[in-house]
Design a protein around this motif. Structure first.
Motif, PDB file in Angstrom:
ATOM      1  N   ILE A 224     -17.035  40.896 -36.903  1.00 20.12           N
ATOM      2  CA  ILE A 224     -18.440  41.146 -37.234  1.00 20.12           C
ATOM      3  C   ILE A 224     -18.514  41.573 -38.693  1.00 20.12           C
ATOM      4  CG2 ILE A 224     -20.458  42.580 -36.704  1.00 20.12           C
ATOM      5  CD1 ILE A 224     -19.181  42.931 -33.871  1.00 20.12           C
ATOM      6  N   PHE A 225     -19.470  40.997 -39.435  1.00 17.95           N
ATOM      7  CA  PHE A 225     -19.538  41.260 -40.874  1.00 17.95           C
ATOM      8  C   PHE A 225     -20.946  41.640 -41.325  1.00 17.95           C
ATOM      9  CE2 PHE A 225     -15.901  38.458 -40.392  1.00 17.95           C
ATOM     10  CZ  PHE A 225     -14.957  39.034 -41.243  1.00 17.95           C
ATOM     11  N   ASN A 226     -20.999  42.653 -42.175  1.00 22.99           N
ATOM     12  CA  ASN A 226     -22.200  42.988 -42.924  1.00 22.99           C
ATOM     13  C   ASN A 226     -22.180  42.132 -44.184  1.00 22.99           C
ATOM     14  OD1 ASN A 226     -24.106  44.106 -44.639  1.00 22.99           O
ATOM     15  ND2 ASN A 226     -23.302  46.184 -44.544  1.00 22.99           N
ATOM     16  N   ILE A 227     -23.010  41.095 -44.262  1.00 23.24           N
ATOM     17  CA  ILE A 227     -22.963  40.188 -45.417  1.00 23.24           C
ATOM     18  C   ILE A 227     -23.915  40.635 -46.526  1.00 23.24           C
ATOM     19  CG2 ILE A 227     -22.125  38.195 -44.123  1.00 23.24           C
ATOM     20  CD1 ILE A 227     -25.052  37.125 -44.177  1.00 23.24           C
ATOM     21  N   GLU A 228     -24.427  41.863 -46.411  1.00 23.53           N
ATOM     22  CA  GLU A 228     -25.272  42.400 -47.480  1.00 23.53           C
ATOM     23  C   GLU A 228     -24.468  43.266 -48.444  1.00 23.53           C
ATOM     24  OE1 GLU A 228     -29.395  44.987 -47.798  1.00 23.53           O
ATOM     25  OE2 GLU A 228     -28.996  43.726 -46.064  1.00 23.53           O
ATOM     26  N   ASN A 229     -23.526  44.031 -47.912  1.00 24.71           N
ATOM     27  CA  ASN A 229     -22.655  44.842 -48.758  1.00 24.71           C
ATOM     28  C   ASN A 229     -21.707  43.934 -49.539  1.00 24.71           C
ATOM     29  OD1 ASN A 229     -19.717  46.399 -48.741  1.00 24.71           O
ATOM     30  ND2 ASN A 229     -21.416  47.757 -49.271  1.00 24.71           N
ATOM     31  N   GLU A 230     -21.607  44.168 -50.818  1.00 23.70           N
ATOM     32  CA  GLU A 230     -20.800  43.314 -51.702  1.00 23.70           C
ATOM     33  C   GLU A 230     -19.367  43.145 -51.209  1.00 23.70           C
ATOM     34  OE1 GLU A 230     -18.892  43.637 -56.229  1.00 23.70           O
ATOM     35  OE2 GLU A 230     -20.462  45.042 -55.569  1.00 23.70           O
ATOM     36  N   TYR A 231     -18.766  44.228 -50.761  1.00 22.73           N
ATOM     37  CA  TYR A 231     -17.345  44.193 -50.411  1.00 22.73           C
ATOM     38  C   TYR A 231     -17.101  43.603 -49.031  1.00 22.73           C
ATOM     39  CZ  TYR A 231     -17.013  47.016 -54.578  1.00 22.73           C
ATOM     40  OH  TYR A 231     -17.106  47.444 -55.877  1.00 22.73           O
ATOM     41  N   PRO A 268     -27.533  34.663 -40.828  1.00 20.87           N
ATOM     42  CA  PRO A 268     -27.180  35.856 -40.052  1.00 20.87           C
ATOM     43  C   PRO A 268     -27.593  35.728 -38.592  1.00 20.87           C
ATOM     44  CG  PRO A 268     -29.140  36.268 -41.340  1.00 20.87           C
ATOM     45  CD  PRO A 268     -28.638  34.915 -41.761  1.00 20.87           C
ATOM     46  N   ASP A 269     -26.789  36.298 -37.726  1.00 24.61           N
ATOM     47  CA  ASP A 269     -27.131  36.350 -36.305  1.00 24.61           C
ATOM     48  C   ASP A 269     -28.157  37.453 -36.058  1.00 24.61           C
ATOM     49  OD1 ASP A 269     -24.856  34.553 -34.977  1.00 24.61           O
ATOM     50  OD2 ASP A 269     -23.981  35.742 -36.602  1.00 24.61           O
ATOM     51  N   ILE A 270     -28.098  38.489 -36.899  1.00 23.64           N
ATOM     52  CA  ILE A 270     -29.007  39.617 -36.755  1.00 23.64           C
ATOM     53  C   ILE A 270     -29.629  39.915 -38.110  1.00 23.64           C
ATOM     54  CG2 ILE A 270     -29.198  42.075 -36.178  1.00 23.64           C
ATOM     55  CD1 ILE A 270     -26.864  41.634 -34.234  1.00 23.64           C
ATOM     56  N   HIS A 271     -30.954  39.982 -38.119  1.00 21.70           N
ATOM     57  CA  HIS A 271     -31.691  40.248 -39.362  1.00 21.70           C
ATOM     58  C   HIS A 271     -32.836  41.196 -39.037  1.00 21.70           C
ATOM     59  CE1 HIS A 271     -35.093  38.991 -42.162  1.00 21.70           C
ATOM     60  NE2 HIS A 271     -34.247  39.670 -42.907  1.00 21.70           N
ATOM     61  N   PHE A 272     -32.734  42.445 -39.521  1.00 17.05           N
ATOM     62  CA  PHE A 272     -33.785  43.431 -39.308  1.00 17.05           C
ATOM     63  C   PHE A 272     -34.488  43.734 -40.621  1.00 17.05           C
ATOM     64  CE2 PHE A 272     -31.618  45.847 -35.515  1.00 17.05           C
ATOM     65  CZ  PHE A 272     -31.791  44.719 -34.716  1.00 17.05           C
ATOM     66  N   THR A 273     -35.766  44.028 -40.549  1.00 17.19           N
ATOM     67  CA  THR A 273     -36.503  44.572 -41.684  1.00 17.19           C
ATOM     68  C   THR A 273     -37.254  45.805 -41.210  1.00 17.19           C
ATOM     69  OG1 THR A 273     -38.400  43.118 -41.269  1.00 17.19           O
ATOM     70  CG2 THR A 273     -36.754  42.357 -42.862  1.00 17.19           C
TER      71      THR A 273
END
Length: 480
Positions: A224-231, A268-273
């Motif tokens: 599982i990946f957070n694709i918003e954080n640069e690293y 993304p599989d999950i996208h919250f605002t």
């Protein structure tokens, strides 16, 4: 069905030698000789300031059924006639070996979570969501290191279907060891920030150490990946390069709040605002695996949207449906010392967030607090961000410069970096009240307590080692 292990299994798993036999079956693991250890295995672990071999007699007095030792002190030799004793070369390694043995003898899916910020909250949100459908176990407190993780694994009962295991680290190679002893089915790095710089030196080294979660996991795990954080986005790119031709069942699960050019090619599989937030609630809308939803979650702080997405991704990875996850999200709450609202005797509101602190979590707390609409004044008690190493002066100046631009009436700082923090605040042209001290002083809260009004709000934020709950106590919370 309860936890049970035979003497033969215990000996094989720990690679131990039986010195004496009393009990032959065991029903758990214990480490605290102040509590009953009936039926349990006591591991004589060594720490920086203690050696549990000094407490073997106390463990036997608490009815421990087995003692795991690397040697038997003279004072403990009479115990050979009273309790099962197994000798091993290394007690910690024996505990870790037993944890891996036990992990392979329970059917629960193991979900491993690490990250500079959010790992504990994500773990707790995930366990709340998962428990709506599955029998769920999770790491308690901060049992996330080389002895905490095996104890967490050994707390899994045969009836558990899912276990969320938190993993922490402060030096390279630690995550790989924890992954090795837990053999997880799902792995997640929540995000990478400037934590543990003292042991790692730079954020790039922090990222490299966290990435061990993915590189040392079995190729068949669900990542599982957070694709918003640069690293963590870079970790995802590296993962794809190392795992070409991933089967659909093992396809990584991605989450983000931002739809940018990268997310267009890697949806993304999950996208919250975030629609809105106040002291008590986050109002969230978004998509989980194609299913749209909108919920109110009773937690404070915009940054928790990432923890909620991460927890939802973990639930999705084990088979919860998107609708089941949407339904469970409003049940999530934060725990002690993590964005915890209390009311002072004066009537003022207190946000107690002193379980952990690093530059990113400090910034999030201050930014969230500054957006609150309140009738009274805003007051901050901040403490040292520990384990910053050579970066401590810089990050504390940054912290002071940031909070000095916000709408705080009083700012208090406690810690060795008082001069750097003060310099940062003054550089922001802060005109209100600033008080700094290098160590906690009992009358600190009393200085401001007489001027705290019922309409004021107070932020308490620091690393756990600063023990700022002492200030909380002096402000006399009437709700805890």
């Amino acid at each position: 069905m309860s936890w049970e292990l035979s003497l033969e299994e215990l000996t094989i798993a720990t690679h131990g030698k039986v010195l004496s036999t009393s009990k032959k079956t065991f029903t758990g693991v214990g480490t605290d000789t102040r509590k009953s250890l009936k039926g349990q295995i006591f591991f004589a672990l060594r720490g920086a300031n203690f050696d549990a071999h000094d407490f073997l007699v106390a463990a036997a007095a608490q009815n421990a059924s087995a003692l795991i030792v690397s040697h038997l002190p003279e004072s403990a030799k009479p115990l050979l006639k009273a309790v099962t004793i197994i000798e091993v070369t290394d007690v910690l390694q024996a505990l870790q070996n037993l944890a891996l043995f036990w992990r392979h003898n329970v059917s629960a899916k193991i979900l491993a979570v690490t990250g500079t910020n959010g790992k504990t909250t994500t773990k707790e949100f995930a366990s709340t969501i998962l428990s709506q459908k599955y029998k769920t176990q999770f790491s308690k407190g901060s049992f996330n290191n080389h002895w905490g993780v095996p104890l967490s694994l050994l707390s899994i009962e045969p009836e558990h279907e899912v276990a969320v295991i938190e993993m922490g680290m402060n030096h390279p190679g630690e995550i790989s060891e924890l992954v090795g002893m837990s053999d997880p089915d799902m792995v997640l790095v929540t995000m990478v920030g400037r934590g543990h710089l003292e042991g790692l030196g730079s954020i790039e080294e922090v990222a490299k150490a966290k990435e061990e979660m993915y590189t040392f996991a079995d190729p068949g795990v669900r990542a599982i990946f957070n694709i918003e954080n640069e690293y963590t986005r870079k970790m995802y790119v590296n993962y794809l390069a190392k795992h070409p031709g991933i089967k659909p069942a093992n396809k990584p699960i991605l989450f983000t709040t931002k739809l940018d050019s990268f997310s267009q090619t890697h949806p993304p599989d999950i996208h919250f605002t975030l629609k809105d937030f106040d002291i008590t609630t986050l109002k969230i809308k978004g998509v989980i695996a194609g299913v749209t939803g909108e919920v109110d979650v009773p937690v404070f702080g915009e940054h928790n949207i990432y923890n909620l997405m991460a927890a939802s991704a973990l639930a999705l990875s084990v088979g919860m449906s998107p609708q089941e996850i949407w339904t469970a999200l409003p049940k999530c709450q934060t725990s002690w010392g993590r964005n915890q609202w209390m009311t002072a005797k004066s009537g003022a509101l207190i946000l107690f967030d002193a379980y952990n602190a690093n530059p990113e979590s400090m910034k999030a707390a201050i930014e969230n607090f500054s957006k609150l609409r309140v009738r009274g004044r805003k007051i901050a008690f901040l403490g040292e961000m520990r384990e910053m190493g050579a970066a401590a002066p810089e990050v504390h100046r940054e912290l002071g410069a940031l909070i000095g631009t916000k709408d705080f009436e009083y700012i208090f700082f406690i810690g060795p970096s008082e001069a750097e923090f003060s310099s940062g605040v003054k550089s922001s042209d802060f005109k209100k009240t600033l008080l700094v001290t290098n160590t906690y002083k009992k009358n600190l809260a009393l200085i401001v307590q007489p001027v705290i009004d019922r309409d004021d709000v107070v932020l308490i934020k620091a690393s756990r080692g600063m023990e700022l709950e002492r200030i909380l106590e002096e402000l006399e919370p009437v709700e805890t």
